[in-house]
Design an enzyme around this catalytic site. Structure first.
Site, short mmCIF file in Angstrom:
data_model
loop_
_atom_site.label_atom_id
_atom_site.label_comp_id
_atom_site.label_asym_id
_atom_site.label_seq_id
_atom_site.Cartn_x
_atom_site.Cartn_y
_atom_site.Cartn_z
N PHE A 133 -10.91 -7.31 14.61
CA PHE A 133 -9.90 -7.78 13.68
C PHE A 133 -9.61 -6.69 12.64
CE2 PHE A 133 -8.83 -10.03 9.65
CZ PHE A 133 -7.57 -10.46 10.05
N GLN A 134 -8.35 -6.36 12.48
CA GLN A 134 -7.88 -5.34 11.53
C GLN A 134 -8.48 -3.96 11.79
OE1 GLN A 134 -8.05 -7.02 7.51
NE2 GLN A 134 -6.02 -7.89 7.87
N GLU A 138 0.81 -1.22 0.00
CA GLU A 138 0.00 0.00 0.00
C GLU A 138 0.85 1.28 0.00
OE1 GLU A 138 -0.47 -2.63 1.87
OE2 GLU A 138 -2.57 -3.29 1.70
N LYS A 171 -17.26 -0.54 6.96
CA LYS A 171 -17.80 -1.54 6.04
C LYS A 171 -19.33 -1.45 5.97
CE LYS A 171 -17.12 -6.35 4.75
NZ LYS A 171 -16.41 -7.61 5.06
N MET A 178 24.49 8.31 0.50
CA MET A 178 24.42 9.59 1.19
C MET A 178 24.80 9.45 2.66
SD MET A 178 24.12 12.73 0.84
CE MET A 178 23.14 13.43 -0.49
C1 LIG Z 1 12.90 5.33 4.31
C2 LIG Z 1 14.21 5.96 4.59
N1 LIG Z 1 15.09 5.35 5.43
C3 LIG Z 1 16.30 5.92 5.66
C4 LIG Z 1 16.65 7.09 5.07
C5 LIG Z 1 18.01 7.73 5.36
N2 LIG Z 1 18.80 7.80 4.11
C6 LIG Z 1 18.88 8.94 3.38
S1 LIG Z 1 19.81 8.74 2.01
C7 LIG Z 1 20.12 7.13 2.39
C8 LIG Z 1 20.99 6.29 1.50
C9 LIG Z 1 20.35 5.99 0.20
O1 LIG Z 1 21.10 4.99 -0.42
P1 LIG Z 1 20.83 4.63 -1.92
O2 LIG Z 1 19.40 4.38 -2.14
O3 LIG Z 1 21.76 3.53 -2.33
O4 LIG Z 1 21.19 5.98 -2.68
P2 LIG Z 1 22.62 6.71 -2.80
O5 LIG Z 1 22.72 7.71 -1.71
O6 LIG Z 1 23.68 5.66 -2.70
O7 LIG Z 1 22.58 7.37 -4.14
C10 LIG Z 1 19.52 6.77 3.59
C11 LIG Z 1 19.63 5.45 4.21
C12 LIG Z 1 15.69 7.70 4.23
N3 LIG Z 1 15.92 8.88 3.64
N4 LIG Z 1 14.51 7.11 3.98
#
Ligand SMILES: Cc1ncc(C[n+]2csc(CCOP(=O)(O)OP(=O)(O)O)c2C)c(N)n1
Ligand SMILES: [Mg+2]
Lengths: 573, 167
Positions: free
Chosen positions: A112-113, A50, A162, A474
Site C-alpha cells: 500500500f502506497q 506536496e 518506515k 501565452m
Molecule cells: C504545468 C504547465 N502546464 C502547461 C503549460 C503550458 N503553458 C505555458 S504558458 C501557459 C498559459 C498560462 O496562462 P496564465 O497562467 O493565464 O498566464 P498568461 O500567459 O495569461 O499571463 C500554458 C498553458 C505550462 N507552462 N505549465
C-alpha cells in the site's frame, strides 16, 4: 552515546544543517518522523499539496540562498513532488526532499502506497538515496545537503523506509565534513584557460557579456560589474540572471532571448565576442543555434563541465566558480574602451522606444505591462517578485527592473505553471522582512490556488497580483501567431478571485482601470495579511518582441503598428 | 564511429540504473554494456560501447562524471587498448557433415565447450571483429542459439586506470 530513533536522527540532522523551517504534508510512511518533529525546534508549514511543498522549498532556497526542505509521505505524497523536483533541477535550485517509504521488507511487493520514488525521480534529481537502515540516515542526509548546495546546486531526494525511522541506534552527530569519492565539485581554474580567455577579450571590438543565474549563485555581482566596467562591455541578461546586475547600470542592456529586447538580441548577433558567465545557452536564449552570434568567438565560464560545448561550441572555456574566475580575470585585464560599439547598440534602442506600450498615452485600458511597471515604481524596485509562467512572466521580466540578486524568482527551465504562489510563500519565510509579490496568471494561479489556505493558516503576508486576461495567454498568443487565431482550449471562465480570497479569510481587491492601480497596490502593501488583487487586463495583448521557437535570434516579431494605433485610439480594433 | 568508454563506479545499489538511464535520457544508443568487479573492493568497472561521433563521446563522458557514484571515465578510443568479446554459439550438427564445423573451429581458435546429440556449443573469444567474423562463418551451418558478453577493454602497456587517480 544516547539512543535515537531514525525519526529523531532525521530531525537532529536537519537542525545541525541549520534548518528551521520545513514544508510538508504527513501520511502513513512518514508518521514516525512527524511524531518526532514535535520535540525539535523546527517550524512545519502544512501545505495543501506536496507540489506546493517543493515549490515553497525552492522559493525559500532561491530567495534566501540556503537549502529548502520538503517532506512527504510515500506513494502519492512522493509522486506529487515530482513537478517541483523537476522545476528545481532545471533551475539548479538546492532543495532536499525527504519522503517516507514503506517498510523495507515490503519493498518490491506493491505494498500500500509503495512507489519507486528514487526510480521515478532519477533523471530529475542531482542525486537520491533509498535508506533502509537507521545507521544510514545521517550519512544520507548529510550528503544530501552537501550535494544540494555545492557545485552546481540541485534537488536531492532522501527516501527513508518506515522501519528505518522506527529503529533505534546509539547515535552522535558526526561533525566531520562530507567526503565523497566520486563527487568533486571544486574545479581549479587553470592559468592556461585564463590566458586564452583574456586574449580573446583583449582582441575583441564588439564584446557582449551574457550573464546568467550563475552570477547570483556564486555571488559574483560586484566582480561582474567591475569586469564589465573595466573592459567597457555591455551585459545581456538571461531570465534567471535578472537581478544579478542592477537593471539601472548603464552597461546592463536587459534581457536576451525569445522575449528579450530587440537591441539586446541584435547586439548578440553582431558581437565579435560573447562572454557567457554562468549561463547555459538554453534554446530560449539562442534561437536557432546554427545562425546564433555567427561572428562571435565564445568564452564559456560555468561550474558544470557538461555545459561546455553542449549547446554552443566554446573557443575558450573555464570550468569553475564564476566569482573566482572573474577575480582572476580582473587581475590580468587592462581597461578597454568600446565607445563606438556601445553607441551603436544605444542607437538601436530608439526604434524600440516608439513601440513600447509603456510610453503610450493612457487610454483607460489596463495593460499588464502598466500594472507591472506601476508595481515596480510603487515598490521602488525593492520587492522580491515571484512570477508564474506565461505572458505575465515575460512582462514582469521586461517591466519590473531588478536591482538586486534574488529579487526575481521564476521557473525558467521547466516553465512550471503553479510555481508563483507556493514559491512566494517560501520566499517570504526565507526573508520575512522583504516585501514579496506573486505576479501570476489567471490560469497558473488556479493550479496551486489551494496554497492560499496555507498562507492564511500560517499567517504569511504576501501580495498576489493576478494578471487576469481571461486566457491561457501565452498559449493564446502562439495560437494567434502560428495557428490562425484558433483558440483551442485557451479561453478561461474564471471563478471570482476576490471571493476566493475572502473565502480564505484574506482580503481580495479588484482593479479594472489604470487609475486605480496606485491606491490598490498601496492598500495591499499596507495590509497586515496576504492580499490578492484581481487585475482585469486587456485580454488579447501579446508579448513583444518574440523570436518564434527555433527561428534566428534576430528574426523577431515586433509589436505591430496597428496595435500602436489602437493604443492611441486612432484605429479601434 | 564506435567509442569504448570505461567507467570505474562505486558498487552501490542503483548505479547501473543511473548509468543506463543517463544514456536513455540523453538519447545515446548503447551497443554493449558490461559490468564486473575490479581488483579494488567496492569498485566496479563498466565497459560501455556506443556508436557516436567524437563530440557526443565527450558529452557522454561529461555526463557520466555528473553521476555522484562515477569515479573515473576514459574513452579507450583515444589510447592504445586491448579489447575482448566472448560469444557462446550453439550450432546444429544433426544431419550435417561435422567436418565443416570442425574446420571453422580449427582455423579460428574457437573452442568446443559442449557437445549434444543435435548441437555443438562453441566458445569464441577475441577482438570483437574476430568474433563477428567467426559467427559469420558459422551462420550457414545453422546457429540455433547465441550469447555475447559485450566488449571489455583495457589500456595497453603499463599505465592503468585506477579509482585513486584524479581525472
Ligand atoms: C504545468 C504547465 N502546464 C502547461 C503549460 C503550458 N503553458 C505555458 S504558458 C501557459 C498559459 C498560462 O496562462 P496564465 O497562467 O493565464 O498566464 P498568461 O500567459 O495569461 O499571463 C500554458 C498553458 C505550462 N507552462 N505549465
Ligand atoms: Mg491568463
Amino acid at each position: 552515546m544516547p539512543k535515537r530513533t531514525g525519526a529523531q536522527i532525521i530531525w537532529e540532522c536537519l537542525v545541525h544543517e541549520g534548518v528551521h523551517t520545513v514544508f510538508g504534508y504527513p501520511g502513513g510512511a512518514i508518521l514516525p518522523a512527524y511524531d518526532a518533529m514535535l520535540d525539535y525546534p523546527v517550524r512545519h508549514i502544512l501545505v495543501r499539496h506536496e507540489q506546493g511543498a517543493t515549490h515553497m522549498a525552492d522559493g525559500f532556497a532561491r530567495a534566501g540562498g540556503g537549502v529548502g526542505v520538503a517532506i512527504a509521505t510515500s506513494g502519492p505524497g512522493a509522486t506529487n513532488m515530482v513537478t517541483g523536483i523537476a522545476t528545481a533541477m532545471m533551475d539548479s535550485s538546492p532543495i532536499v526532499c525527504i519522503t517516507g517509504q514503506v517498510p523495507s521488507k515490503l519493498i518490491g511487493y506493491d505494498a500500500f502506497q509503495e512507489t519507486d520514488i528514487t526510480g521515478i525521480t532519477l533523471p530529475i534529481t542531482k542525486h537520491s538515496y533509498l535508506v533502509t537502515r537507521v545507521e544510514d540516515i545521517m550519512p544520507a542526509v548529510k550528503e544530501a545537503f552537501h550535494l544540494a548546495k555545492s557545485g552546481r546546486p540541485g534537488p536531492v531526494l532522501v527516501d527513508v523506509t518506515k522501519d528505518a525511522q522506527q529503529a533505534s541506534v546509539e547515535w552522535a552527530w558526526d561533525p566531520r565534513p562530507v567526503q565523497m569519492r566520486g563527487y568533486r565539485p571544486d574545479y581549479p581554474i587553470t592559468r592556461e584557460d585564463l590566458t586564452r580567455a583574456a586574449a580573446l577579450i583583449r582582441g575583441s571590438r564588439r564584446p557582449v557579456i551574457l550573464a546568467g543565474q550563475g552570477v547570483i549563485q556564486s555571488g559574483a555581482t560586484r566582480e561582474l560589474v567591475a569586469l564589465a566596467e573595466r573592459i567597457d562591455a555591455p551585459i545581456a541578461m538571461t531570465l534567471l540572471g535578472l537581478g544579478g546586475v542592477p537593471a539601472s547600470h548603464p552597461l546592463n542592456l536587459g534581457m536576451m532571448g525569445m522575449h528579450g529586447e530587440a537591441w539586446v538580441n541584435h547586439a548578440i548577433q553582431e558581437a565579435d565576442l560573447l562572454m557567457a558567465f554562468g549561463m547555459r545557452f538554453d534554446d530560449r536564449v539562442t534561437g536557432n543555434v546554427k545562425t546564433y552570434a555567427p561572428h562571435a568567438k565564445k568564452i564559456h565560464v560555468d561550474i558544470d563541465p557538461s555545459e561546455i560545448n553542449k549547446n554552443v561550441r566554446a573557443d575558450a572555456a573555464i570550468v569553475g566558480d564564476l566569482r573566482e574566475t572573474l577575480v582572476d580575470l580582473l587581475d590580468v585585464l587592462e581597461p578597454a574602451d568600446h565607445e563606438q560599439w556601445l553607441a551603436h547598440i544605444d542607437a538601436m534602442k530608439g526604434d524600440a522606444a516608439v513601440r513600447d506600450i509603456q510610453k503610450l498615452p493612457d487610454t483607460g485600458h489596463l495593460y499588464a505591462a502598466h500594472v507591472i511597471n506601476d508595481i515596480w515604481r510603487i515598490t521602488g524596485g525593492n520587492a522580491v517578485v515571484v512570477t508564474d509562467v506565461g505572458q505575465h512572466q515575460m512582462w514582469e521580466a521586461q517591466y519590473y527592473h531588478h536591482e538586486t540578486p534574488r529579487s526575481l524568482l521564476t521557473s525558467g527551465g521547466l516553465g512550471t505553471m503553479g510555481f508563483a504562489l507556493p514559491a512566494a510563500i517560501g520566499a517570504k519565510i526565507a526573508r520575512p522582512d522583504a516585501e514579496v509579490w506573486a505576479i501570476v496568471g489567471d490560469g497558473g494561479f488556479q493550479m496551486t490556488q489551494a496554497e492560499l489556505a496555507t498562507a492564511a493558516q500560517e499567517g504569511i503576508k504576501i501580495n498576489i497580483a493576478i494578471i487576469n486576461n481571461g486566457y491561457l495567454g501565452m498559449v493564446r498568443q502562439w495560437q494567434e501567431f502560428f495557428y490562425e487565431r484558433r483558440y483551442a482550449a485557451t479561453p478561461l471562465r474564471n471563478p471570482d478571485f476576490v471571493k476566493i480570497a475572502e473565502a480564505h479569510g484574506l482580503e481580495g481587491l479588484r482593479v479594472e482601470k489604470r487609475s486605480q492601480v496606485n491606491d490598490v497596490v498601496e492598500r495591499a502593501r499596507a495590509a497586515d495579511g496576504t492580499v490578492l488583487i484581481d487585475f482585469r487586463v486587456e485580454q488579447e495583448d501579446s508579448v513583444y518582441p518574440m523570436v518564434p521557437a527555433g527561428a534566428d535570434l534576430h528574426a523577431m516579431i515586433r509589436r505591430p503598428e496597428r496595435t500602436v494605433l489602437a493604443e492611441t485610439g486612432a484605429d479601434p480594433i | 564511429m564506435h567509442h569504448t568508454l570505461v567507467a570505474l563506479v562505486e558498487d552501490k545499489p542503483g548505479v547501473l540504473n543511473r548509468v543506463a538511464s543517463l544514456f536513455r535520457r540523453r538519447n545515446f544508443n548503447i551497443e554493449s554494456l558490461t559490468v564486473g568487479r575490479t581488483a579494488e573492493p567496492g569498485i566496479s568497472r563498466m565497459t560501455i560501447v556506443i556508436d557516436s561521433d567524437q563530440a557526443s563521446a565527450e558529452r557522454v563522458t561529461a555526463y557520466l562524471y555528473k553521476l555522484v557514484n562515477v569515479l573515473q571515465v576514459e574513452d579507450l578510443g583515444t589510447v592504445p587498448a586491448v579489447a575482448r568479446d566472448l560469444a557462446l554459439v550453439k550450432v546444429a550438427v544433426a544431419g550435417h557433415d561435422r567436418s565443416a564445423l570442425l574446420r571453422v573451429v580449427d582455423e579460428t581458435r574457437a573452442h568446443i565447450v559442449d557437445t549434444g546429440e543435435q548441437t555443438m556449443t562453441l566458445e569464441i573469444t577475441g577482438e570483437p571483429p574476430h568474433v563477428d567474423a567467426v559467427i559469420r562463418r558459422l551462420e550457414p551451418l545453422g546457429i540455433v542459439e547465441m550469447v555475447r558478453t559485450g566488449q571489455v577493454a583495457m589500456r595497453r602497456g603499463d599505465s592503468t586506470l585506477s579509482a585513486a587517480q584524479d581525472s
